[in-house]
Design a protein around this motif. Sequence first.
Motif, short mmCIF file in Angstrom:
data_model
loop_
_atom_site.label_atom_id
_atom_site.label_comp_id
_atom_site.label_asym_id
_atom_site.label_seq_id
_atom_site.Cartn_x
_atom_site.Cartn_y
_atom_site.Cartn_z
N MET A 171 0.82 -1.20 0.00
CA MET A 171 0.00 0.00 0.00
C MET A 171 0.86 1.26 0.00
O MET A 171 0.41 2.27 -0.49
N GLU A 172 2.06 1.17 0.54
CA GLU A 172 2.94 2.34 0.55
C GLU A 172 3.29 2.78 -0.86
O GLU A 172 3.37 3.96 -1.14
N GLU A 173 3.48 1.81 -1.74
CA GLU A 173 3.77 2.14 -3.15
C GLU A 173 2.61 2.90 -3.76
O GLU A 173 2.81 3.84 -4.52
N LEU A 174 1.41 2.50 -3.42
CA LEU A 174 0.22 3.15 -3.95
C LEU A 174 0.11 4.58 -3.42
O LEU A 174 -0.21 5.50 -4.17
N ARG A 175 0.40 4.77 -2.14
CA ARG A 175 0.36 6.11 -1.54
C ARG A 175 1.35 7.05 -2.22
O ARG A 175 1.06 8.22 -2.45
N ALA A 176 2.53 6.54 -2.52
CA ALA A 176 3.60 7.37 -3.06
C ALA A 176 3.58 7.49 -4.58
O ALA A 176 4.32 8.31 -5.14
N ALA A 177 2.76 6.72 -5.25
CA ALA A 177 2.77 6.67 -6.72
C ALA A 177 2.29 7.98 -7.35
O ALA A 177 1.30 8.56 -6.93
N ALA A 178 3.01 8.40 -8.35
CA ALA A 178 2.61 9.58 -9.11
C ALA A 178 1.56 9.20 -10.15
O ALA A 178 0.64 9.98 -10.43
N ASN A 179 1.69 8.02 -10.71
CA ASN A 179 0.74 7.55 -11.72
C ASN A 179 -0.07 6.39 -11.17
O ASN A 179 0.46 5.33 -10.89
N ARG A 180 -1.36 6.63 -11.01
CA ARG A 180 -2.25 5.58 -10.55
C ARG A 180 -3.64 5.80 -11.11
O ARG A 180 -4.01 6.90 -11.50
N ALA A 181 -4.39 4.72 -11.17
CA ALA A 181 -5.80 4.78 -11.58
C ALA A 181 -6.62 4.41 -10.35
O ALA A 181 -6.29 3.47 -9.64
N VAL A 182 -7.67 5.18 -10.11
CA VAL A 182 -8.52 4.94 -8.94
C VAL A 182 -9.96 4.74 -9.40
O VAL A 182 -10.47 5.54 -10.18
N GLY A 183 -10.57 3.67 -8.93
CA GLY A 183 -11.96 3.37 -9.29
C GLY A 183 -12.01 2.21 -10.27
O GLY A 183 -11.07 1.95 -11.01
N THR A 184 -13.14 1.53 -10.25
CA THR A 184 -13.31 0.34 -11.08
C THR A 184 -13.14 0.62 -12.56
O THR A 184 -12.39 -0.08 -13.25
N LYS A 185 -13.80 1.64 -13.07
CA LYS A 185 -13.72 1.94 -14.51
C LYS A 185 -12.31 2.30 -14.93
O LYS A 185 -11.83 1.82 -15.96
N ALA A 186 -11.64 3.13 -14.15
CA ALA A 186 -10.27 3.55 -14.49
C ALA A 186 -9.31 2.36 -14.45
O ALA A 186 -8.43 2.24 -15.32
N VAL A 187 -9.47 1.48 -13.48
CA VAL A 187 -8.60 0.30 -13.39
C VAL A 187 -8.85 -0.64 -14.56
O VAL A 187 -7.90 -1.15 -15.17
N LEU A 188 -10.11 -0.87 -14.91
CA LEU A 188 -10.40 -1.73 -16.06
C LEU A 188 -9.85 -1.14 -17.36
O LEU A 188 -9.33 -1.88 -18.20
N ARG A 189 -9.92 0.18 -17.52
CA ARG A 189 -9.33 0.83 -18.70
C ARG A 189 -7.81 0.62 -18.73
O ARG A 189 -7.23 0.32 -19.78
N ALA A 190 -7.16 0.78 -17.57
CA ALA A 190 -5.71 0.60 -17.49
C ALA A 190 -5.32 -0.84 -17.80
O ALA A 190 -4.31 -1.08 -18.47
N LEU A 191 -6.09 -1.80 -17.32
CA LEU A 191 -5.81 -3.21 -17.62
C LEU A 191 -5.97 -3.49 -19.11
O LEU A 191 -5.15 -4.19 -19.70
N THR A 192 -7.01 -2.94 -19.71
CA THR A 192 -7.25 -3.12 -21.14
C THR A 192 -6.15 -2.49 -21.97
O THR A 192 -5.70 -3.06 -22.97
N ALA A 193 -5.68 -1.32 -21.55
CA ALA A 193 -4.64 -0.60 -22.28
C ALA A 193 -3.24 -1.17 -22.03
O ALA A 193 -2.29 -0.83 -22.73
N GLY A 194 -3.11 -2.01 -21.01
CA GLY A 194 -1.81 -2.60 -20.69
C GLY A 194 -0.91 -1.67 -19.90
O GLY A 194 0.31 -1.87 -19.90
N THR A 195 -1.45 -0.67 -19.25
CA THR A 195 -0.63 0.27 -18.50
C THR A 195 -0.60 -0.02 -17.00
O THR A 195 0.16 0.61 -16.28
N ALA A 196 -1.40 -0.95 -16.53
CA ALA A 196 -1.41 -1.29 -15.11
C ALA A 196 -0.26 -2.23 -14.77
O ALA A 196 0.00 -3.20 -15.49
N VAL A 197 0.44 -1.92 -13.69
CA VAL A 197 1.55 -2.75 -13.23
C VAL A 197 1.11 -3.63 -12.07
O VAL A 197 1.51 -4.78 -11.96
N ARG A 198 0.29 -3.07 -11.19
CA ARG A 198 -0.23 -3.79 -10.04
C ARG A 198 -1.64 -3.29 -9.75
O ARG A 198 -1.89 -2.09 -9.84
N VAL A 199 -2.53 -4.19 -9.38
CA VAL A 199 -3.92 -3.82 -9.11
C VAL A 199 -4.24 -4.13 -7.65
O VAL A 199 -3.89 -5.20 -7.14
N TYR A 200 -4.90 -3.19 -7.00
CA TYR A 200 -5.38 -3.35 -5.63
C TYR A 200 -6.90 -3.42 -5.69
O TYR A 200 -7.53 -2.61 -6.36
#
Length: 80
Positions: free
Chosen positions: A1-30
């Motif tokens: 969770m510390e990585e998530l707190r400190a991250a400059a680039n993150r997606a928040v919310g179900t729709k944004a996370v699904l878009r990031a997964l589809t686009a291949g830009t997500a590295v880790r999902v919480y």
Amino acid sequence: MEELRAAANRAVGTKAVLRALTAGTAVRVYVATDSDTFLYQKIVRAAEAAGVRLVKVESGKELGKACGLTIGSAAAALLR
């Protein structure tokens, strides 16, 4: 969770996370384990299909707080 707190680039919310997964830009999902079952399963399946590491968090409130929100969030992702 510390990585998530400190991250400059993150997606928040179900729709944004699904878009990031589809686009291949997500590295880790919480994902919050107390979120809606349908949304939870949708995020888990999408992360598995994309080959992205999934981290389960106990509550959406905790996940939202880690993202700097005053409300809960069902999902968040670290982006490239």
